[in-house]
Design an enzyme around this catalytic site. Structure first.
Site, short mmCIF file in Angstrom:
data_model
loop_
_atom_site.label_atom_id
_atom_site.label_comp_id
_atom_site.label_asym_id
_atom_site.label_seq_id
_atom_site.Cartn_x
_atom_site.Cartn_y
_atom_site.Cartn_z
N ARG A 51 52.86 37.16 47.79
CA ARG A 51 53.61 37.32 49.05
C ARG A 51 53.82 35.99 49.77
O ARG A 51 54.81 35.80 50.45
CB ARG A 51 52.86 38.28 49.98
CG ARG A 51 52.90 39.73 49.54
CD ARG A 51 51.93 40.55 50.33
NE ARG A 51 50.60 39.94 50.29
CZ ARG A 51 49.53 40.42 50.91
NH1 ARG A 51 49.62 41.51 51.63
NH2 ARG A 51 48.36 39.82 50.81
N ASP A 235 30.27 47.34 37.37
CA ASP A 235 30.76 45.98 37.26
C ASP A 235 30.52 45.38 35.87
O ASP A 235 31.33 44.58 35.39
CB ASP A 235 30.05 45.12 38.32
CG ASP A 235 30.67 43.75 38.48
OD1 ASP A 235 31.91 43.68 38.54
OD2 ASP A 235 29.92 42.75 38.52
N HIS A 240 31.92 45.25 30.07
CA HIS A 240 31.48 44.16 29.19
C HIS A 240 30.37 44.57 28.23
O HIS A 240 30.43 44.33 27.03
CB HIS A 240 30.98 42.97 30.02
CG HIS A 240 31.94 42.49 31.05
ND1 HIS A 240 33.29 42.36 30.80
CD2 HIS A 240 31.78 42.09 32.34
CE1 HIS A 240 33.90 41.91 31.88
NE2 HIS A 240 33.00 41.75 32.82
N LYS A 331 21.65 40.45 38.85
CA LYS A 331 21.89 39.24 39.65
C LYS A 331 20.56 38.63 40.05
O LYS A 331 19.55 39.35 40.13
CB LYS A 331 22.64 39.60 40.93
CG LYS A 331 23.89 40.42 40.71
CD LYS A 331 25.04 39.53 40.39
CE LYS A 331 26.32 40.33 40.24
NZ LYS A 331 27.34 39.59 39.51
N1 LIG Z 1 38.48 36.27 40.59
C1 LIG Z 1 37.90 36.60 39.45
O1 LIG Z 1 37.09 35.86 38.89
C2 LIG Z 1 38.21 37.91 38.80
C3 LIG Z 1 37.53 38.25 37.63
C4 LIG Z 1 37.85 39.45 36.99
C5 LIG Z 1 38.81 40.27 37.52
N2 LIG Z 1 39.45 39.93 38.68
C6 LIG Z 1 40.48 40.82 39.19
O2 LIG Z 1 41.72 40.12 39.23
C7 LIG Z 1 42.51 40.55 40.33
C8 LIG Z 1 42.81 39.34 41.21
O3 LIG Z 1 41.59 38.81 41.66
P1 LIG Z 1 41.48 37.52 42.59
O4 LIG Z 1 40.04 37.20 42.67
O5 LIG Z 1 42.42 36.46 42.15
O6 LIG Z 1 41.94 38.11 44.00
P2 LIG Z 1 42.42 37.30 45.29
O7 LIG Z 1 41.87 35.92 45.30
O8 LIG Z 1 42.20 38.19 46.45
O9 LIG Z 1 44.00 37.17 45.05
C9 LIG Z 1 44.86 38.27 45.13
C10 LIG Z 1 46.27 37.79 44.84
O10 LIG Z 1 47.15 38.90 45.01
C11 LIG Z 1 48.23 38.52 45.86
N3 LIG Z 1 48.68 39.72 46.57
C12 LIG Z 1 47.97 40.50 47.42
N4 LIG Z 1 48.74 41.51 47.87
C13 LIG Z 1 49.95 41.38 47.28
C14 LIG Z 1 51.15 42.11 47.32
N5 LIG Z 1 51.28 43.20 48.10
N6 LIG Z 1 52.18 41.70 46.58
C15 LIG Z 1 52.08 40.60 45.79
N7 LIG Z 1 50.97 39.85 45.70
C16 LIG Z 1 49.91 40.25 46.43
C17 LIG Z 1 47.62 37.47 46.78
O11 LIG Z 1 48.56 36.57 47.29
P3 LIG Z 1 49.32 36.78 48.68
O12 LIG Z 1 48.30 37.07 49.73
O13 LIG Z 1 50.03 35.49 48.87
O14 LIG Z 1 50.27 37.90 48.45
C18 LIG Z 1 46.76 36.70 45.77
O15 LIG Z 1 47.56 35.80 45.05
C19 LIG Z 1 41.69 41.62 41.03
O16 LIG Z 1 42.04 42.88 40.52
C20 LIG Z 1 40.25 41.30 40.61
O17 LIG Z 1 39.42 42.42 40.64
C21 LIG Z 1 39.17 38.76 39.32
#
Ligand SMILES: NC(=O)c1ccc[n+]([C@@H]2O[C@H](COP(=O)([O-])OP(=O)(O)OC[C@H]3O[C@@H](n4cnc5c(N)ncnc54)[C@H](OP(=O)(O)O)[C@@H]3O)[C@@H](O)[C@H]2O)c1
Length: 484
Positions: A51, A235, A240, A331
């Site tokens: 966004r 989790d 995993h 953890k």
């Molecule tokens: N981080 C990790 O290490 C990790 C590991 C395994 C799985 N995951 C999974 O991967 C996914 C992303 O995780 P994350 O940690 O990167 O989350 P995050 O840091 O909260 O990022 C979320 C992303 O989604 C975008 N977003 C949110 N609402 C949106 C919308 N309505 N339309 C379009 N874009 C939108 C946000 O950008 P804007 O606010 O600019 O829209 C941001 O780029 C999640 O499902 C999480 O459970 C993450």
């Protein structure tokens, strides 16, 4: 030995959630490393979407910073960045909104591999799938990549599968479990199915038990209230650890082919028995001198969510009927380590007296981290005169030492993204696999919720609650020490 890079076809990869943590820590730096390895063909594009309003130039700046922080040291050549960054583009899109889709459509070409990475909350999967389909952006050849958590129970996993299936065929959907992208996890299949040595022994007749450990030193501080909604079972175990168990327990597939491998994993999940309450130990870490305990991190003094779980599982089939699988993950444990240990039984007849040395079981340890590799503990004669005394020695293979450059191991995400572009689903979970895993997990969680079981407290930096030790002691076995 030099890594062999298998080229992929020219692609347009759209990353939804491109401003988020996962994109910055894993996806974008991983793509850069693949570029450095020469795997990304000229003319490919990587299109960020989220966004936040930003220009393509600003997105490149963000990516440059992410690579500087998380890129690793494999490719620090500024010239490589000059080649990589122009491949990046950006479109501001709200998954639930109407703006930006035409712009995106104009950037995704018909004559390339099209992949759409949903690095956003699962609640947005359905919106993205619907818009990509109805606006004619993702056709029948396009690939959709989705992240965990894939649901929090069977009902929500089914709903996610249904939301994706409405617009895309199962052959187009790539559900990531990044453990499957780890080098050692794949090596587990190579060790089992490319050698004659182990497979004849790989059953209850010769394997006493299997231990799978995924231990972390960090707590959940900073994301405690988010973690508190899932806990270690959802989790780590449901995805995993279950995948690791499947790769150990599955029958040889007829071919290393996506559906052949996934069919065999599914049979294992379906053969998993319900777990008895006495075979489950849950824990929460206590506060230490310098860090808060779980309840404080979770911001809920009444929380009964587990930061640790140990359990004894049984796979009810001919191969494994009498071999327990002990799983534990938690953890704030003593060390950050992940390993699978296969403990073999005693030889049927001992010809050496006790006095002549101490007999110990053969153990095959597969280390996922740190220092990916394998270790086989064997009995040999203690060197020197003085009779036949036995001693246990490790046959130790660190992939990094054994294979040099070849073991300069690609991160799991790098490998998995390239598999998406190649169209190879072997290392991705199929919808029925995920649902079967939840069907096994749900009654276990419902059981402890209905009983009102509370997790035990364990010391930070220790190896888990006391009852977890008892879980094995009462079977005459013991956990391996948690250490790096
Ligand atoms: N981080 C990790 O290490 C990790 C590991 C395994 C799985 N995951 C999974 O991967 C996914 C992303 O995780 P994350 O940690 O990167 O989350 P995050 O840091 O909260 O990022 C979320 C992303 O989604 C975008 N977003 C949110 N609402 C949106 C919308 N309505 N339309 C379009 N874009 C939108 C946000 O950008 P804007 O606010 O600019 O829209 C941001 O780029 C999640 O499902 C999480 O459970 C993450």
């Amino acid at each position: 030995m030099v890594s062999r890079v298998i080229p992929v076809d020219r692609f347009d990869l759209v990353i939804f959630g491109a401003t988020g943590d996962l994109a910055n820590r894993k996806i974008l730096p991983g793509l850069f490393r693949r570029y450095c390895a020469g795997q990304i063909p000229e003319g490919s594009t990587i299109i960020g979407a989220a966004r936040s309003e930003m220009t393509p130039e600003e997105f490149r700046d963000q990516t440059r910073a992410a690579i500087a922080e998380f890129g690793g040291n494999k490719c620090d050549d500024e010239g490589a960045l000059d080649g990589f960054l122009p491949m990046l583009d950006y479109v501001a899109i709200d998954a639930k909104g109407d703006g930006g889709w035409d712009d995106l459509k104009s950037k995704v070409r018909d004559d390339t591999v099209n992949a759409f990475y949903f690095s956003v909350a699962p609640a947005l999967f359905g919106d993205l799938a619907e818009r990509l389909h109805t606006r004619g952006i993702a056709g029948p050849e396009a690939r959709i990549v989705v992240e965990k958590p894939f649901g929090r129970d069977l009902a929500s996993a089914k709903a996610l599968n249904a939301a994706l299936a409405e617009y895309f065929d199962e052959t187009q959907i790539y559900r990531i479990d990044h453990y499957l992208g780890k080098e050692t996890v794949q090596n587990l299949m190579a060790v089992r199915f490319a050698n004659i040595l182990f497979e004849p022994l790989w059953n209850s007749q010769f394997v006493d038990h299997v231990q799978i450990t995924v231990a972390e030193t960090v707590g959940v501080g900073g994301r405690g209230s988010y973690y508190d909604k899932s806990g270690a079972m959802r989790d780590m175990v449901q995805n995993h650890m279950m995948q690791l168990l499947c790769l150990i327990a599955m029958e040889p597939p007829y071919h290393f082919d996506p559906d052949a491998v996934r069919d065999e994993k599914l049979k294992v999940i379906r053969a998993l028995q319900p777990v008895q309450p006495a075979d489950i130990v849950r824990g929460q870490y206590a506060a230490s001198k310098d860090a808060p305990g779980y309840l404080e991190d979770a911001e809920d003094p009444e929380s009964t969510t587990e930061s640790y779980i140990a359990m004894k599982c049984h796979v009810a089939n001919w191969r494994w009927v009498n071999t327990p699988f002990y799983l534990r993950t938690g953890k704030r444990l003593r060390a950050r380590t992940s390993e699978i240990a296969i403990t073999f039984k005693e030889p049927p007849h001992q010809i050496f007296d006790d006095a002549e040395g101490e007999w110990r079981e053969n153990v095959l340890v597969i280390r996922l981290q740190p220092n990916e590799g394998m270790n086989l503990k064997m009995m040999i004669k203690e060197p020197g005169p003085g009779g036949m005394r036995l001693v246990q020695v490790p046959l130790d293979m660190s992939f990094a030492e054994a294979l040099g450059d070849e073991a300069d191991i690609t991160d799991a995400y790098e490998r998995l993204i390239m598999d998406v572009i190649r169209g190879n689903q072997t290392l991705f979970m199929r919808g029925d696999e995920v649902e079967a895993a939840w069907a096994w997990t749900d009654p276990i969680i419902e059981g402890w919720e209905a009983r009102g079981d509370k997790p035990q407290t364990y010391d930070s930096g220790a190896s888990g609650p006391d009852d977890a030790l008892m879980l094995m002691h009462r079977d005459g076995r013991r956990w391996r020490e948690i250490r790096e």
